[in-house]
Design a protein around this motif. Structure first.
Motif, PDB file in Angstrom:
ATOM      1  N   ALA A  77       0.859  -1.183   0.000  1.00 53.91           N
ATOM      2  CA  ALA A  77       0.000   0.000   0.000  1.00 53.91           C
ATOM      3  C   ALA A  77       0.891   1.228   0.000  1.00 53.91           C
ATOM      4  O   ALA A  77       1.777   1.359   0.861  1.00 53.91           O
ATOM      5  N   TRP A  78       0.662   2.119  -0.979  1.00 52.57           N
ATOM      6  CA  TRP A  78       1.447   3.344  -1.109  1.00 52.57           C
ATOM      7  C   TRP A  78       0.551   4.559  -0.897  1.00 52.57           C
ATOM      8  O   TRP A  78      -0.552   4.623  -1.438  1.00 52.57           O
ATOM      9  N   VAL A  79       1.015   5.508  -0.112  1.00 55.21           N
ATOM     10  CA  VAL A  79       0.332   6.787   0.082  1.00 55.21           C
ATOM     11  C   VAL A  79       1.303   7.886  -0.327  1.00 55.21           C
ATOM     12  O   VAL A  79       2.427   7.949   0.187  1.00 55.21           O
ATOM     13  N   ALA A  80       0.879   8.731  -1.277  1.00 55.02           N
ATOM     14  CA  ALA A  80       1.712   9.826  -1.783  1.00 55.02           C
ATOM     15  C   ALA A  80       3.078   9.319  -2.224  1.00 55.02           C
ATOM     16  O   ALA A  80       4.107   9.966  -1.999  1.00 55.02           O
ATOM     17  N   GLY A  81       3.097   8.140  -2.832  1.00 52.09           N
ATOM     18  CA  GLY A  81       4.325   7.588  -3.375  1.00 52.09           C
ATOM     19  C   GLY A  81       5.181   6.820  -2.395  1.00 52.09           C
ATOM     20  O   GLY A  81       6.196   6.222  -2.788  1.00 52.09           O
ATOM     21  N   GLY A  82       4.809   6.808  -1.112  1.00 50.78           N
ATOM     22  CA  GLY A  82       5.589   6.097  -0.102  1.00 50.78           C
ATOM     23  C   GLY A  82       4.903   4.823   0.345  1.00 50.78           C
ATOM     24  O   GLY A  82       3.678   4.795   0.548  1.00 50.78           O
ATOM     25  N   LEU A  83       5.676   3.745   0.529  1.00 51.17           N
ATOM     26  CA  LEU A  83       5.126   2.464   0.979  1.00 51.17           C
ATOM     27  C   LEU A  83       4.780   2.548   2.462  1.00 51.17           C
ATOM     28  O   LEU A  83       5.640   2.868   3.293  1.00 51.17           O
ATOM     29  N   VAL A  84       3.519   2.256   2.809  1.00 51.44           N
ATOM     30  CA  VAL A  84       3.077   2.377   4.201  1.00 51.44           C
ATOM     31  C   VAL A  84       2.628   1.048   4.795  1.00 51.44           C
ATOM     32  O   VAL A  84       2.343   0.969   5.991  1.00 51.44           O
ATOM     33  N   CYS A 300      -5.038  12.906 -10.435  1.00 53.49           N
ATOM     34  CA  CYS A 300      -5.821  13.034  -9.197  1.00 53.49           C
ATOM     35  C   CYS A 300      -5.467  11.930  -8.202  1.00 53.49           C
ATOM     36  O   CYS A 300      -5.346  12.178  -6.995  1.00 53.49           O
ATOM     37  N   HIS A 301      -5.292  10.699  -8.686  1.00 51.20           N
ATOM     38  CA  HIS A 301      -4.877   9.615  -7.795  1.00 51.20           C
ATOM     39  C   HIS A 301      -3.495   9.905  -7.200  1.00 51.20           C
ATOM     40  O   HIS A 301      -3.256   9.641  -6.007  1.00 51.20           O
ATOM     41  N   ARG A 302      -2.600  10.414  -8.026  1.00 57.93           N
ATOM     42  CA  ARG A 302      -1.233  10.640  -7.559  1.00 57.93           C
ATOM     43  C   ARG A 302      -1.199  11.620  -6.384  1.00 57.93           C
ATOM     44  O   ARG A 302      -0.398  11.470  -5.459  1.00 57.93           O
ATOM     45  N   TYR A 303      -2.094  12.602  -6.422  1.00 62.32           N
ATOM     46  CA  TYR A 303      -2.101  13.613  -5.361  1.00 62.32           C
ATOM     47  C   TYR A 303      -3.246  13.435  -4.367  1.00 62.32           C
ATOM     48  O   TYR A 303      -3.428  14.268  -3.474  1.00 62.32           O
ATOM     49  N   GLY A 304      -4.029  12.375  -4.526  1.00 59.02           N
ATOM     50  CA  GLY A 304      -5.096  12.106  -3.567  1.00 59.02           C
ATOM     51  C   GLY A 304      -6.281  13.032  -3.672  1.00 59.02           C
ATOM     52  O   GLY A 304      -6.972  13.281  -2.674  1.00 59.02           O
ATOM     53  N   MET A 305      -6.576  13.559  -4.879  1.00 57.81           N
ATOM     54  CA  MET A 305      -7.723  14.462  -5.061  1.00 57.81           C
ATOM     55  C   MET A 305      -8.925  13.680  -5.574  1.00 57.81           C
ATOM     56  O   MET A 305      -8.802  12.856  -6.473  1.00 57.81           O
TER      57      MET A 305
END
Length: 881
Positions: A77-84, A300-305
C-alpha cells in the motif's frame, strides 16, 4: 506468472478518506519494503516477528519481492508515493491454506491500511485457489487480533503457549460483504467532505467576460451565500476578479483549498490539475469537455484528489451554502439529492424541484464519471440527514453490482428514483456518444433497478410526478385506491388509470357508503369511484374525502376536483384530516404537477388522473419493496466446486480462446452444481445407442453432436420418441449419414414426461456481469420473448420473484384447474445457476432450454455452455474507479 507492474495498481480509500495505491510488489520494490521494516519500532517488529533481528527487513524484502509463484503473493500500500504497509501469503503444507502476514508503518496505524491490504490479498488469493488464510500472533498483539476479528471473515481461534492461531476461510459471505461495504461507506463519505462541504474554494479559469463559464460559476458561488474563502485563478485578470482575490496560477493560491472548479481549455486541464495537486488541493470539479480522462484521473490519484467530471455542469450543496455550477438559476434548499450525467437534465430537475418547493440538498453533475459517481452520491445521501429523497439520472454504470448493493441499503432509508433512458436504438447511440461510455441494455437496467428497490420510470415527467408524491406523502401500505371526484367522467378515467398501473379501485364498506349517502344528494355514486356531483359544497366534499380515507379497506386516496362556478373545491385539497397517502387532481391546472401547501401539509396536485395513478403506483412499488425481507443466499448442498473448476480449466487449456463445451463437459459441469438433468449417455455407434436406450428406458431422444451446430432442432440433429431397437438403430444411422464425417457422437436421453417448458440460463453482460435469465422455453423462447433477468447473486426471494415476473407465470402457478409445477425445484435451479455464475466468470453463456417443469419435479433436457478466458475479480472489493 509475469512480474507485477505498476499499471496493475488500483486505488482505494482508507478510513479517513486518504487515497491509497494497492498493487503486488515486484523486484523494483525491494528497497521500499526494506525501508518500511527498518523504520518500524522495536516493539512493532517484535509483535510482528516474535523476535528482533538485525537484518529482518532485508530478509522480508527478499521474500516479498521475489519472482511471482503459485504458492505466494505479496501486496503493498502506497500513500503519496511512499510504501506504508505490506501483506503477503505463503503456501502451507495443507492444500488450499496459506499463511498470511501483515506489516504497517508505525505512523499509519489505526487508519485501516492492514484491513484494506487483507481484503485485496484475500481477493487475489481466491483467484489462485487459496481457500483459507492462517496466521499466528502473540497473545499481546491486540491490534492484529482486532484487525482479523473486524475484517468480517469467519474466524477460528486456538490459543496455546502465548500464541493465538487463526484460521480464516476466504469465501466472501454476506457478513463479510456487509463489513466491507460499511468500511467503504465510511471512507467514501470522509473523502467527499472536502468536495461537498469545502472550507475554501477556487474557480480556475474565471474571466472578466461575464458570460464565460468560469465567471458564471464564480458569480453563482458568491450569490449562493458561501461563507468560506473564495479565490479566482486567471493569469491575465489582475489581482481581483468579481470581488475576490485573483491569482495567476493554482500554485500561487494562499492556501491549499478544499475544492477547485476548473474551467480552462481542454489542453490546459492536465497542467492545472498537476499544479492543484502540488499545492495540496483536495478535490477537483472539471467542467471542461474533451479532456483525456485517464490522464486526469491518474494525476488526481497521484495527489489524492477526488474528481467530478470532466464534462459536467458542476456541484452544489445548499446546506453548505454553495452552488458551483453555471446554471441560470439557483436551487432552493430542500430535501432531494440529485445526481446526473447530463447537465441539461440536471438543470431541469433543479428548477422543477425548486418550483415544487421540494428543493435540493446536494446536486452533482458527474459528467464523464471518471471518479465520483452515483455510488459515491448514494453513500453521501445515506449519511446526510437533510436528504430524504434521491433522484438519479445516469446513462452508464462503472460497477453496477456495487451500485445495486449500495442502493438496496440506502433505499431502506430514503426513496430512490430514476429514469430508464436510452431504451431505443437511437437512444442507445445518443447515450454512448454523449457520455463516452457504453450504454447499458434496457432489460438489464430494469433488473438492476428492480432488485435495488429503485423506482424506475420512463420519462422526466413521470420522475417529477413520483418525486412530488414521495416527498410530500407517506408510502401507501397497499394497492387499494379510493377515488373521490366531483366529476364522474374524471373518476372513471382515474379508475382506468389505476387498473393500467396495477392498482385496484377500493370500494368503501357498507358503513362508509351509508355515511356518504347521508352527506351526498340523491343520485350521487357512493361506491368506488365516489361521484359527489358537481355542485357539492367544499365542507361536504372535504368530509367525503375524510370518510373514504378512514375506511379500513382503503390504502390511498385520489381526490379529483373540477373547479366550477357553483363551488370552488381547490381549497379543500390541503384542508381535510387525512392521514393516508393522498394525491389530488385539479382539472385545468396549468402545471402537470404542483405541490399545494396548507395547514402544515403538502399535497401533490396533478393535472390529469393518469399522472396521479402512476405516481401512486410508483410509491406503492417502493413501499412493497421496502416491506419485503432482504432474502438470503441459501446453502447449496451437494455442490462439487473442484469438479466444476477442473472441467473449465481443462477446456480452456485445450482451447485458450474458449468455446462451447462438449455435451459431456456441459452435463458434468451442471451436475457438479446439483442442477437437475435428464439421465443421458454419450455413444459412438448404433450398437451403443441401442444398448443405452435399453438402459435408460423408452421412449428416448437422440441428439447429434456436431461441431458448430448449436441449435440442433433447426439442423435436423434431434429425433424424438424412439422406441425399440430398430427405430433407435435407424435414427442413429440416419444422423451418421446426414452429418457424414462431422459427427462427434450422439447423446441418448430418456424423454421427459410432458410439462411446462421453461428456459433457465446465464449470460455474462459486459457491463453488469453475470445475469440469471428465466422465461418460457422451447420453441416459444424466440417467438414470445417472455423472459426476465436478475443480477447475481440471487437471494431466495430474488429467485421467487424472477419466476413470478414473466407473463407466463400463471402456467407455472396453476391455471384453469391445472396443478402448479414444482416451484421449489425451479427456485433451486435458479439459485444454483446464480452460484455457478458468481464463482465462474469464465462462463459466457449457459442455456438450459428447455427445462420441463411438472408438479412432481423439474428436469433439464438440453444444455449448452460456452466458456471464455476471463479475469476473476471481486465486484465488491473496495477500489476507486
Amino acid at each position: 506468472m509475469r512480474e507485477p507492474a505498476v499499471s496493475d495498481a488500483v486505488f482505494a480509500l482508507l478510513i479517513d478518506g486518504t487515497q491509497t495505491e494497492i498493487r503486488e510488489t515486484g523486484s523494483a520494490d525491494r528497497e521500499a519494503v526494506r525501508r518500511l521494516h527498518a523504520g518500524m519500532s522495536p516493539e512493532n517488529l517484535y509483535l510482528r516477528f516474535f523476535s528482533l533481528s538485525g537484518d529482518i527487513g532485508g530478509q522480508i524484502a527478499d521474500r516479498m519481492c521475489r519472482p511471482p509463484g503459485a504458492g505466494h503473493a505479496a501486496m503493498g500500500a502506497w500513500v503519496a508515493g511512499g510504501l506504508v504497509g505490506v501483506a503477503s501469503y505463503e503456501a502451507t503444507g495443507e492444500e488450499g491454506v496459506a499463511e498470511v502476514s501483515l506489516a504497517v508503518a508505525d505512523w499509519m496505524h489505526a487508519r485501516g491500511v492492514g484491513t484494506l491490504l487483507l481484503e485485496h490479498l484475500a481477493a487475489l488469493a481466491r483467484t489462485r485457489g487459496v481457500r483459507a488464510f492462517s496466521a499466528d500472533t502473540l497473545a499481546q498483539n491486540h491490534a492484529v487480533q482486532r484487525l482479523f476479528a473486524d475484517a468480517g471473515l469467519s474466524l477460528r481461534r486456538h490459543s496455546e503457549g502465548g500464541v493465538v492461531e487463526f484460521t480464516m476461510p476466504l469465501a466472501p459471505d454476506a457478513r463479510y460483504r456487509d463489513a466491507v461495504a460499511e468500511r467503504e461507506r465510511s471512507a467514501d463519505v470522509r473523502s467527499l467532505e472536502h468536495l461537498l462541504r469545502p472550507a475554501s474554494l477556487a474557480v480556475i479559469g474565471a474571466g472578466r467576460r461575464v458570460t464565460s463559464i468560469g465567471a458564471l460559476i464564480l458569480r453563482n458561488v458568491l450569490a449562493s451565500g458561501y461563507r468560506g474563502p473564495v479565490y479566482a485563478v486567471n493569469p491575465r485578470a489582475g489581482a481581483e476578479l468579481g470581488g475576490v482575490p485573483c491569482f495567476r496560477s493554482a500554485a500561487d493560491l494562499p492556501e491549499p483549498v478544499d475544492l477547485a472548479v476548473v474551467t480552462v481549455p481542454a489542453e490546459a486541464v492536465g497542467q492545472v490539475a498537476e499544479e492543484c495537486g502540488r499545492r495540496g488541493v483536495r478535490s477537483l470539479v472539471v467542467i471542461t469537455s474533451g479532456v483525456d480522462g485517464r490522464e486526469l484521473t491518474a494525476i488526481c490519484h497521484r495527489y489524492g484528489m477526488r474528481l467530478v467530471g470532466p464534462n459536467c455542469l458542476g456541484i452544489a450543496n445548499t446546506a453548505a451554502g454553495f452552488d458551483a455550477t453555471f446554471a441560470a438559476s439557483r436551487p432552493i434548499a430542500g430535501e432531494a439529492g440529485v445526481v446526473v450525467q447530463s447537465g441539461g437534465v440536471g438543470i431541469a430537475l433543479r428548477d422543477h424541484l425548486s418550483r415544487l418547493g421540494i428543493g435540493v440538498s446536494t446536486f452533482a453533475s458527474v459528467g464523464d464519471k471518471y471518479d465520483v459517481s452515483s455510488n459515491d452520491m448514494l453513500e453521501w445521501w445515506e449519511s446526510d440527514p437533510g436528504t430524504r429523497l434521491g433522484l438519479i439520472h445516469v446513462e452508464s454504470f462503472g460497477n453496477p453490482r456495487k451500485f445495486a448493493r449500495t442502493a438496496r441499503r440506502v433505499g431502506r432509508r430514503i426513496p430512490l428514483l430514476t429514469v430508464v433512458s436510452g431504451r431505443s436504438e437511437a437512444g442507445l447511440r445518443a447515450a454512448a456518444s454523449h457520455t463516452a461510455a457504453a450504454a447499458t441494455p434496457d432489460v438489464t437496467r430494469e433488473a438492476l433497478f428492480r432488485q435495488a428497490g429503485i423506482v424506475a420510470v420512463h420519462g422526466l415527467g413521470e420522475l417529477l410526478d413520483a418525486a412530488a408524491f414521495l416527498a410530500c406523502q407517506p408510502v401507501p401500505a397497499g394497492p387499494r385506491v379510493a377515488i373521490v371526484s366531483n366529476a364522474g367522467g374524471a373518476g372513471v378515467l382515474a379508475a382506468d388509470s389505476c387498473a393500467d398501473v396495477g392498482l385496484s379501485v377500493a370500494e368503501p364498506s357498507a358503513t362508509t357508503r351509508e355515511a356518504l349517502g347521508r352527506l351526498l344528494p340523491p343520485g350521487a355514486a357512493c361506491a368506488g369511484p365516489v361521484d359527489t356531483g358537481a355542485g357539492i359544497a367544499p365542507d361536504r366534499f372535504r368530509r367525503c374525502v375524510e370518510l373514504v380515507a378512514a375506511d379500513a379497506g382503503v390504502d390511498a386516496v385520489i381526490m379529483i376536483v373540477a373547479p366550477t362556478a357553483a363551488s370552488d373545491l381547490v381549497s379543500v385539497v390541503t384542508a381535510g384530516d387525512v392521514s393516508k397517502p393522498l394525491a389530488a387532481v385539479v382539472l385545468g391546472q396549468p402545471e402537470s404537477v404542483d405541490v399545494r401547501h396548507g395547514d402544515g401539509r403538502r399535497v401533490p396536485s396533478y393535472a390529469y388522473p393518469e399522472n396521479a395513478a402512476r405516481a401512486l403506483a410508483s410509491a406503492w412499488s417502493y413501499g412493497r419493496w421496502r416491506a419485503r425481507p432482504y432474502g438470503r443466499l441459501p446453502d447449496l448442498p451437494g455442490t462439487r466446486r473442484a469438479d466444476a473448476e477442473e472441467i473449465i480449466t481443462a477446456h480452456l487449456s485445450r482451447c485458450p480462446e474458449g468455446g462451447w463445451l462438449s455435451p459431456a463437459e456441459s452435463m458434468g459441469l451442471l451436475a457438479a452444481y446439483g442442477l437437475p438433468l435428464a439421465e443421458w449417455r454419450m455413444v459412438g455407434s448404433a450398437d451403443d445407442a441401442v444398448q443405452a436406450a435399453a438402459e435408460l428406458g423408452e421412449p428416448v431422444v437422440l441428439k447429434a453432436q456436431v461441431p458448430g451446430v448449436v441449435h440442433k432442432s433447426d439442423a435436423g440433429a434431434v429425433v424424438l420418441g424412439l422406441r425399440g431397437e430398430d427405430e433407435v438403430r435407424r435414427a442413429y444411422q440416419a444422423m451418421a449419414e446426414r452429418f457424414d464425417g462431422r459427427l462427434d457422437g450422439v447423446l441418448i436421453q430418456r424423454m421427459a414426461p410432458e410439462g411446462v417448458e421453461v428456459l433457465c440460463g446465464i449470460t455474462q453482460e459486459p457491463v453488469f456481469g453475470p445475469l440469471v435469465v428465466f422465461g418460457l422455453g422451447g420453441v416459444a423462447t424466440d417467438v414470445l420473448g417472455d423472459t426476465g433477468a436478475r443480477l447475481t447473486p440471487l437471494t431466495d426471494l430474488d429467485a421467487e420473484e424472477l419466476i413470478r415476473s414473466v407473463r407466463s407465470a400463471p402456467l407455472l402457478l396453476g391455471h384453469r384447474g391445472r396443478p402448479a409445477v414444482d416451484i421449489a425445484g425451479l427456485r433451486s435451479a435458479l439459485l444454483r445457476l446464480s452460484c455457478l455464475a458468481e464463482e465462474h466468470p469464465d462462463i459466457a453463456e449457459l442455456d438450459l432450454n428447455p427445462i420441463i417443469a411438472r408438479p412432481d419435479g423439474v428436469v433439464a433436457v438440453d444444455a449448452r455452455v460456452r466458456v471464455i478466458p476471463q479475469r476473476h475479480w471481486d465486484p465488491y472489493l473496495r477500489r476507486m474507479r
